[in-house]
Motif scaffolding. Structure first.
Motif, PDB file in Angstrom:
ATOM      1  N   THR A  30       0.838  -1.215   0.000  1.00 18.67           N
ATOM      2  CA  THR A  30       0.000   0.000   0.000  1.00 18.67           C
ATOM      3  C   THR A  30       0.863   1.252   0.000  1.00 18.67           C
ATOM      4  OG1 THR A  30      -1.762  -1.166   1.203  1.00 18.67           O
ATOM      5  CG2 THR A  30      -1.840   1.243   1.191  1.00 18.67           C
ATOM      6  N   LEU A  31       1.868   1.292   0.875  1.00 18.81           N
ATOM      7  CA  LEU A  31       2.736   2.465   0.936  1.00 18.81           C
ATOM      8  C   LEU A  31       3.540   2.638  -0.345  1.00 18.81           C
ATOM      9  CD1 LEU A  31       4.064   2.353   4.630  1.00 18.81           C
ATOM     10  CD2 LEU A  31       2.293   3.808   3.661  1.00 18.81           C
ATOM     11  N   HIS A  32       3.913   1.530  -0.969  1.00 11.04           N
ATOM     12  CA  HIS A  32       4.640   1.599  -2.247  1.00 11.04           C
ATOM     13  C   HIS A  32       3.767   2.291  -3.303  1.00 11.04           C
ATOM     14  CE1 HIS A  32       6.027   0.080  -6.200  1.00 11.04           C
ATOM     15  NE2 HIS A  32       7.238   0.189  -5.643  1.00 11.04           N
ATOM     16  N   SER A  33       2.502   1.900  -3.366  1.00 12.66           N
ATOM     17  CA  SER A  33       1.573   2.501  -4.334  1.00 12.66           C
ATOM     18  C   SER A  33       1.321   3.972  -4.018  1.00 12.66           C
ATOM     19  CB  SER A  33       0.246   1.740  -4.331  1.00 12.66           C
ATOM     20  OG  SER A  33       0.423   0.404  -4.728  1.00 12.66           O
ATOM     21  N   PHE A  34       1.092   4.263  -2.742  1.00 13.63           N
ATOM     22  CA  PHE A  34       0.792   5.638  -2.349  1.00 13.63           C
ATOM     23  C   PHE A  34       1.990   6.565  -2.571  1.00 13.63           C
ATOM     24  CE2 PHE A  34      -2.951   4.750   0.797  1.00 13.63           C
ATOM     25  CZ  PHE A  34      -3.748   4.416  -0.289  1.00 13.63           C
ATOM     26  N   LYS A  35       3.196   6.043  -2.368  1.00 12.64           N
ATOM     27  CA  LYS A  35       4.389   6.857  -2.599  1.00 12.64           C
ATOM     28  C   LYS A  35       4.498   7.232  -4.078  1.00 12.64           C
ATOM     29  CE  LYS A  35       9.396   7.047  -1.987  1.00 12.64           C
ATOM     30  NZ  LYS A  35      10.640   6.287  -1.789  1.00 12.64           N
ATOM     31  N   VAL A  44       1.998   7.581  -6.167  1.00 11.82           N
ATOM     32  CA  VAL A  44       0.976   8.606  -6.423  1.00 11.82           C
ATOM     33  C   VAL A  44       1.462   9.968  -5.932  1.00 11.82           C
ATOM     34  CG1 VAL A  44      -1.364   9.377  -5.885  1.00 11.82           C
ATOM     35  CG2 VAL A  44      -0.927   6.947  -6.307  1.00 11.82           C
ATOM     36  N   ALA A  45       2.023  10.005  -4.726  1.00 12.88           N
ATOM     37  CA  ALA A  45       2.521  11.270  -4.157  1.00 12.88           C
ATOM     38  C   ALA A  45       3.622  11.868  -5.036  1.00 12.88           C
ATOM     39  CB  ALA A  45       3.045  11.028  -2.741  1.00 12.88           C
ATOM     40  N   ASP A  46       4.490  11.008  -5.564  1.00 15.63           N
ATOM     41  CA  ASP A  46       5.557  11.488  -6.455  1.00 15.63           C
ATOM     42  C   ASP A  46       4.972  12.095  -7.722  1.00 15.63           C
ATOM     43  OD1 ASP A  46       7.495  10.673  -4.683  1.00 15.63           O
ATOM     44  OD2 ASP A  46       7.921   8.774  -5.704  1.00 15.63           O
ATOM     45  N   LYS A  47       3.928  11.451  -8.253  1.00 10.03           N
ATOM     46  CA  LYS A  47       3.290  11.963  -9.465  1.00 10.03           C
ATOM     47  C   LYS A  47       2.677  13.337  -9.227  1.00 10.03           C
ATOM     48  CE  LYS A  47       0.175  10.660 -13.216  1.00 10.03           C
ATOM     49  NZ  LYS A  47      -0.726   9.628 -13.779  1.00 10.03           N
ATOM     50  N   GLU A  78       6.573  17.171   0.568  1.00 11.16           N
ATOM     51  CA  GLU A  78       6.959  16.276   1.663  1.00 11.16           C
ATOM     52  C   GLU A  78       5.855  15.257   1.902  1.00 11.16           C
ATOM     53  OE1 GLU A  78       6.287  18.926   5.501  1.00 11.16           O
ATOM     54  OE2 GLU A  78       7.157  20.090   3.854  1.00 11.16           O
ATOM     55  N   LEU A  79       6.257  14.072   2.335  1.00 12.09           N
ATOM     56  CA  LEU A  79       5.308  12.984   2.605  1.00 12.09           C
ATOM     57  C   LEU A  79       5.377  12.634   4.080  1.00 12.09           C
ATOM     58  CD1 LEU A  79       3.305  11.035   1.151  1.00 12.09           C
ATOM     59  CD2 LEU A  79       5.201   9.390   1.027  1.00 12.09           C
ATOM     60  N   ILE A 122       8.676  -0.612  11.274  1.00 13.11           N
ATOM     61  CA  ILE A 122       9.192   0.691  10.846  1.00 13.11           C
ATOM     62  C   ILE A 122      10.527   0.521  10.103  1.00 13.11           C
ATOM     63  CG2 ILE A 122      10.124   2.885  11.686  1.00 13.11           C
ATOM     64  CD1 ILE A 122       7.983   2.723  13.926  1.00 13.11           C
ATOM     65  N   GLU A 123      11.390  -0.344  10.635  1.00 12.47           N
ATOM     66  CA  GLU A 123      12.701  -0.592  10.018  1.00 12.47           C
ATOM     67  C   GLU A 123      12.533  -1.235   8.635  1.00 12.47           C
ATOM     68  OE1 GLU A 123      16.738  -0.073   9.999  1.00 12.47           O
ATOM     69  OE2 GLU A 123      15.328   0.546  11.574  1.00 12.47           O
ATOM     70  N   HIS A 124      11.585  -2.168   8.530  1.00 13.38           N
ATOM     71  CA  HIS A 124      11.320  -2.847   7.256  1.00 13.38           C
ATOM     72  C   HIS A 124      10.858  -1.836   6.192  1.00 13.38           C
ATOM     73  CE1 HIS A 124       9.748  -5.800   4.398  1.00 13.38           C
ATOM     74  NE2 HIS A 124       8.630  -5.094   4.370  1.00 13.38           N
ATOM     75  N   ILE A 125       9.943  -0.959   6.559  1.00 16.81           N
ATOM     76  CA  ILE A 125       9.427   0.040   5.617  1.00 16.81           C
ATOM     77  C   ILE A 125      10.529   1.016   5.205  1.00 16.81           C
ATOM     78  CG2 ILE A 125       7.786   1.955   5.323  1.00 16.81           C
ATOM     79  CD1 ILE A 125       6.478  -0.817   5.252  1.00 16.81           C
ATOM     80  N   LYS A 126      11.375   1.380   6.158  1.00 18.09           N
ATOM     81  CA  LYS A 126      12.491   2.280   5.868  1.00 18.09           C
ATOM     82  C   LYS A 126      13.448   1.638   4.863  1.00 18.09           C
ATOM     83  CE  LYS A 126      15.605   5.564   6.396  1.00 18.09           C
ATOM     84  NZ  LYS A 126      15.439   6.865   5.694  1.00 18.09           N
ATOM     85  N   ASN A 127      13.766   0.378   5.068  1.00 18.78           N
ATOM     86  CA  ASN A 127      14.701  -0.325   4.187  1.00 18.78           C
ATOM     87  C   ASN A 127      14.104  -0.573   2.800  1.00 18.78           C
ATOM     88  OD1 ASN A 127      16.615  -0.425   6.230  1.00 18.78           O
ATOM     89  ND2 ASN A 127      15.947  -2.440   6.962  1.00 18.78           N
ATOM     90  N   GLU A 128      12.812  -0.954   2.760  1.00 16.25           N
ATOM     91  CA  GLU A 128      12.172  -1.303   1.495  1.00 16.25           C
ATOM     92  C   GLU A 128      11.800  -0.080   0.651  1.00 16.25           C
ATOM     93  OE1 GLU A 128      11.124  -4.411   0.056  1.00 16.25           O
ATOM     94  OE2 GLU A 128      12.639  -5.178   1.453  1.00 16.25           O
ATOM     95  N   LEU A 129      11.297   0.975   1.323  1.00 21.69           N
ATOM     96  CA  LEU A 129      10.696   2.088   0.584  1.00 21.69           C
ATOM     97  C   LEU A 129      11.343   3.445   0.846  1.00 21.69           C
ATOM     98  CD1 LEU A 129       6.933   1.149   1.200  1.00 21.69           C
ATOM     99  CD2 LEU A 129       8.311   0.585  -0.803  1.00 21.69           C
ATOM    100  N   ASN A 130      12.283   3.482   1.782  1.00 21.36           N
ATOM    101  CA  ASN A 130      12.889   4.756   2.203  1.00 21.36           C
ATOM    102  C   ASN A 130      11.825   5.743   2.701  1.00 21.36           C
ATOM    103  OD1 ASN A 130      15.051   6.460   2.730  1.00 21.36           O
ATOM    104  ND2 ASN A 130      14.896   7.469   0.719  1.00 21.36           N
ATOM    105  N   ILE A 131      10.881   5.194   3.467  1.00 18.03           N
ATOM    106  CA  ILE A 131       9.817   5.993   4.079  1.00 18.03           C
ATOM    107  C   ILE A 131       9.933   5.877   5.591  1.00 18.03           C
ATOM    108  CG2 ILE A 131       7.316   6.086   4.497  1.00 18.03           C
ATOM    109  CD1 ILE A 131       6.864   5.298   1.619  1.00 18.03           C
ATOM    110  N   ASN A 132       9.850   7.017   6.261  1.00 14.11           N
ATOM    111  CA  ASN A 132       9.921   7.032   7.719  1.00 14.11           C
ATOM    112  C   ASN A 132       8.525   7.177   8.319  1.00 14.11           C
ATOM    113  OD1 ASN A 132      12.852   6.990   8.049  1.00 14.11           O
ATOM    114  ND2 ASN A 132      12.799   9.035   7.125  1.00 14.11           N
TER     115      ASN A 132
END
Length: 509
Positions: free
Chosen positions: A61-66, A68-71, A76-77, A95-105
């Motif tokens: 979900t966060l991958h998809s939303f990121k 969209v936000a980039d488009k 800032e996100l 939190i660590e997994h999301i940071k490593n996978e998507l560079n999202i905090n």
């Protein structure tokens, strides 16, 4: 300078991306709002560990939303997480997994902070001075008590619509009587734990998707004539009506209830039960809905830290109208001239005892004069209907729905017939209230004629009464040729108030 902020609200029931655009002239506007019913709380095991399936849902979900936000080129996100991740024993690993996978905090919002943002949104976008707010999510329920728009108490209960459904309705119908009875007994005991909730006799303010659905269902049942649920008000009987409709409907029939989102069908009974139970506990005067809650509160507070003059809770209506005027490109100099002349003429008519109006009507009159015919931005030939429908159906912070309609009638005033046509939509005004809107609208239309060239030629107005009747002396500078002609065409609106003929004399200052 325009800013775009993307907010990802990671809740227990849904994950939602909202993209806001902020500009000091047009304010804060929502330009995108999308969600997915992720139901993250269902992936929590008995020891409150979020399993891999839940983490995968969150990641995709966060991958998809990121993307969209980039488009949308957000500056800032802000991904913020509430109950489901807050309650997870493995939150740091998530939190660590999301940071490593998507560079999202991901930022986890503490319980008190979650309650605060909802309170902040209510007190900065509505006129409710004293109330108890409630925001029921999937896995937690936040309540606050505020007086004079200052927070007094706040608490987060560790239950939400998803957890209540799981606790009481597992393998049962959505309207199972014994399940509902047990749930409401549980809720009553929970709310009794807080002495500051008991018998307050103030407003109950609902925020969030469940409250929004309750308001929309009620509006649909009564064919509510104007748009928007922000500041929509309901009585205890109104809540009971929605509750009865849902309780009597089969699961299949729920899908056909206008205003009820399909992804809330199985959790709407717990939500309404929470509102009903709390309404009784606080002995609420009424239930009202704020369209703006956690997400808006978070973004507004973030912006206010950079722009201290924005979102002043003592200035809600004025700021909202300023932003609306800029959105429709109202020329400020002409608007201020219209207000100056309108106030002057109304004051003189009041002093001559030709019109009696309330303080509220005077305030709406000034605002209507400022926004007059903003609909010309869309089409100058249809300024009046465009103006009425824009204002009547816009979510204007700080205004009740009835005041919004009155403002729409004043700002769109053209003639008595059209005013009656607009009033047929709601049928909210009658007698003296409708007469005053007609008279005040007529004053606005008349003074608009006194600046039809938008050159501000009129310096002041002087209304005199003598044995020959009423004369309006228009003191001017420049060349008010257009104003002289137009004022004669529109003086009938003032003559209706005076109940006499009016002479107009233009005199050079």
């Amino acid at each position: 300078m325009m800013e775009r902020i993307g907010l990802v609200d990671i809740g227990s029931n849904t994950i939602r991306l909202v993209i806001f655009e902020f500009d000091s002239k047009t304010g804060l506007n929502e330009i995108l709002n999308i969600k997915t019913p992720a139901r993250l709380s269902q992936y929590l095991t008995d020891d409150l560990t979020m399993n891999q399936d839940g983490i995968d849902v969150l990641t995709s979900t966060l991958h998809s939303f990121k993307a969209v936000a980039d488009k949308f080129k957000v500056n800032e996100l802000h991904p913020i997480a509430t109950a489901a991740i807050r309650q997870s024993t493995n939150q740091h690993a998530i939190i660590e997994h999301i940071k490593n996978e998507l560079n999202i905090n991901i930022k986890i919002i503490p319980e008190q902070e979650e309650a605060f943002y909802g309170f902040y949104a209510i007190t900065h976008t509505t006129d409710v001075e004293n109330g108890v707010s409630i925001d029921i999510g999937g896995g937690s329920t936040e309540v606050t008590l505020f007086k004079d728009k200052a927070m007094i108490e706040a608490h987060s209960f560790p239950f939400g619509v998803v957890t209540l459904k799981r606790k009481f309705f597992e393998n049962k119908d959505h309207n199972d009587k014994s399940a509902i009875k047990a749930m409401e007994k549980f809720l009553s005991k929970q709310f009794e734990q807080l002495p500051w909730l008991q018998d307050r006799e103030i407003a109950l303010v609902g925020i969030g998707g469940s409250a929004r659905n309750v308001a929309r269902i009620h509006q649909s049942e009564h064919s509510y004539p104007i748009g928007g649920v922000h500041n929509y008000t309901m009585s205890e009987e109104d809540i009971d009506e929605v509750y009865t409709i849902i309780k009597k409907s089969s699961r299949d029939a729920l899908k056909d209830i206008d205003g009820l989102s399909r992804d809330r069908i199985d959790i709407i009974i717990p939500a309404v039960s929470v509102f009903k139970t709390l309404f009784k506990k606080i002995n609420a005067t009424h239930f009202t809905f704020s369209r703006k809650g956690l997400r808006e509160g978070y973004v507004m507070k973030t912006i206010a830290e950079r722009h201290p003059r924005e979102f002043r809770k003592e200035n809600i209506q004025k700021d909202a109208l300023y932003h609306l005027a800029n959105e429709y490109s109202i020329e400020e100099s002409s608007a201020k001239q219209r207000v100056k002349l309108a106030q002057s003429l109304l004051t003189q008519l009041i002093e001559l005892d030709k019109i009696q109006v309330t303080h509220k009507e005077q305030a709406l009159f000034v605002e209507g004069a400022y926004l007059y015919y903003l609909g010309r931005f869309i089409d100058s030939d249809s300024s009046s209907p465009h103006t009425y429908y824009i204002i009547a159906n816009s979510m204007i912070d700080g205004f009740s729905h009835e005041d919004r309609v009155k403002l729409a009638m004043l700002a769109s005033f053209k003639n008595k017939s059209l005013l009656k046509f607009y009033n047929q939509e709601t049928k909210w005004l009658r007698g003296k209230a409708l007469d005053n809107i007609q008279f005040l609208g007529g004053i606005i239309k008349f003074v608009n004629a006194l600046n039809i060239s938008h050159t501000n030629p009129v310096e002041r107005l002087e209304l005199r009464h003598d044995s020959n009747g009423f004369t309006l002396y228009v003191h001017y500078i420049g060349e008010p040729i257009a104003e002289s002609y137009q004022s004669l065409r529109q003086k009938k609106h003032i003559e209706k108030i005076l109940k006499e003929n009016l002479s107009i004399i233009f005199t050079k200052s």
